[in-house]
Design a protein around this motif. Structure first.
Motif, mmCIF file in Angstrom:
data_model
loop_
_atom_site.group_PDB
_atom_site.id
_atom_site.type_symbol
_atom_site.label_atom_id
_atom_site.label_comp_id
_atom_site.label_asym_id
_atom_site.label_seq_id
_atom_site.Cartn_x
_atom_site.Cartn_y
_atom_site.Cartn_z
ATOM 1 N N UNK A 285 45.791 2.155 54.162
ATOM 2 C CA UNK A 285 45.117 2.306 52.878
ATOM 3 C C UNK A 285 45.098 3.772 52.440
ATOM 4 N N UNK A 286 44.829 4.684 53.375
ATOM 5 C CA UNK A 286 44.804 6.106 53.028
ATOM 6 C C UNK A 286 46.178 6.584 52.563
ATOM 7 N N UNK A 287 47.210 6.203 53.278
ATOM 8 C CA UNK A 287 48.549 6.653 52.914
ATOM 9 C C UNK A 287 49.008 6.041 51.592
ATOM 10 N N UNK A 288 48.439 4.880 51.232
ATOM 11 C CA UNK A 288 48.784 4.231 49.960
ATOM 12 C C UNK A 288 47.911 4.706 48.815
ATOM 13 N N UNK A 289 46.960 5.610 49.092
ATOM 14 C CA UNK A 289 46.064 6.093 48.047
ATOM 15 C C UNK A 289 45.038 5.068 47.613
ATOM 16 N N UNK A 290 44.654 4.194 48.528
ATOM 17 C CA UNK A 290 43.712 3.124 48.214
ATOM 18 C C UNK A 290 42.427 3.281 49.023
ATOM 19 N N UNK A 291 41.365 2.674 48.546
ATOM 20 C CA UNK A 291 40.110 2.452 49.266
ATOM 21 C C UNK A 291 39.222 3.675 49.419
ATOM 22 N N UNK A 292 39.775 4.859 49.684
ATOM 23 C CA UNK A 292 38.949 6.020 50.014
ATOM 24 C C UNK A 292 38.595 6.888 48.814
#
Length: 326
Positions: A285-292
């Motif tokens: 999720x972090x590497x995809x620019x999601x959730x955080x």
């Protein structure tokens, strides 16, 4: 603060039984943090992974950063934990994906509860002071609270205890000698910054159900008969009602304690989870620019996550191996 290790080890920790009083000096290691800061990583270490819910301790400085960028930690993610920013000297500018923008100064508490997901950055302000000295600590969240919404707290006015002819203790988190920090906690614990004038000989009150450790910050002090140089961590176990401390020179230490954390947690990079699958999903999720979320205002790109380890997690207890007992 981030764990910037490019090959962070994944480990299962927490759980396990209580110990009686011990005197185990735990070795740390030097780790680069960002562009120009070198820290002493004292927890987790070769002998122990947790002290109560405290699961990560970095001590840095005092460093002369005049004419240097100082601390520069790009945006990075956290989940399942609280970060505790604590300064003895200098300033650190905190930004996070909630939109928080706060300069943390000496003896002020910067407390970020990541809950299910948050991102933040930390940097020395452009017009920073000459010296940077402090500690960054993590607290593992119990299962019932680790999915909560993220928050950030800044407390500039913390309780201070004086006594013993030369003792001054600032209560960072939890409660010590009847003084309670305003910082939010999710398990029984304590963190305090304690200074001693030369010649001080005191007995600190402890909770017998807590396990404790002390981190020496400045000077040399004798804790329960063990003389400690700066940058040392002494694990003390449980079952103590008081702790004798003697300081022949001006000295400072941090007292960390809490009820032994009964849940097993998986720590990897900047994540505290309950399984390797959770860690892998968070990294993706972090590497995809999601959730955080997004940290705005930091001059630089976010920190990429390191590769996952090639081997599955192996169950381990609260301590890695028996420490040196005195």
């Amino acid at each position: 603060m981030s764990n910037l290790d490019l090959k962070p080890a994944a480990s299962l920790c927490g759980g396990g039984g209580r110990t009686g009083p011990v005197r185990d000096v735990q070795p740390g290691k030097q780790v680069p943090l960002g562009e120009s800061t070198l820290v002493r990583r004292l927890l987790p270490n070769l002998g122990r992974r947790m002290v109560g819910a405290w699961c990560f301790v970095d001590h840095y400085g005092p460093d002369d950063i005049a004419g240097e960028p100082g601390m520069q930690v790009p945006p990075h993610p956290h989940m399942g934990l609280q970060t505790v920013s604590w300064l003895r000297e200098g300033e650190v500018l905190h930004r996070d994906s909630l939109g928080s923008l706060q300069t943390v100064r000496p003896r002020e508490l910067g407390l970020m509860t990541s809950g299910r997901a948050i991102a933040h950055s930390e940097e020395s302000p452009r017009d920073h002071g000459r010296v940077l000295h402090g500690a960054q600590l993590w607290v593992a969240l119990p299962n019932e609270h680790r999915g909560k919404a993220p928050t950030f707290e800044h407390h500039a006015d913390l309780p201070v205890i004086t006594g013993g002819g030369g003792l001054s203790a600032t209560v960072i988190l939890g409660e010590l000698a009847g003084a309670r920090s305003p910082g939010t906690t999710y398990s029984p614990l304590v963190g305090a910054d304690i200074t001693f004038r030369a010649g001080t000989h005191v007995r600190l009150p402890l909770e017998s159900d807590f396990e404790y450790a002390v981190l020496t910050i400045e000077g040399e002090s004798e804790v329960d008969g063990v003389r400690l140089a700066p940058g040392s961590l002494l694990y003390l176990g449980c079952g103590r009602g008081e702790l004798p401390v003697r300081a022949d020179v001006d000295s400072s230490l941090m007292l960390l304690g809490g009820e032994p954390f009964e849940e097993q947690i998986v720590m990897w990079w900047n994540f505290v989870a309950r399984s390797g699958d959770e860690v892998a999903a968070a990294r993706e999720a972090w590497m995809a620019g999601e959730r955080f979320g997004t940290v705005h205002g930091y001059d630089g790109p976010p920190l990429p996550a390191p590769p996952l380890p090639p081997v599955p997690l192996k169950p381990r207890g609260r301590q890695r191996s028996p420490g040196p007992r005195r």
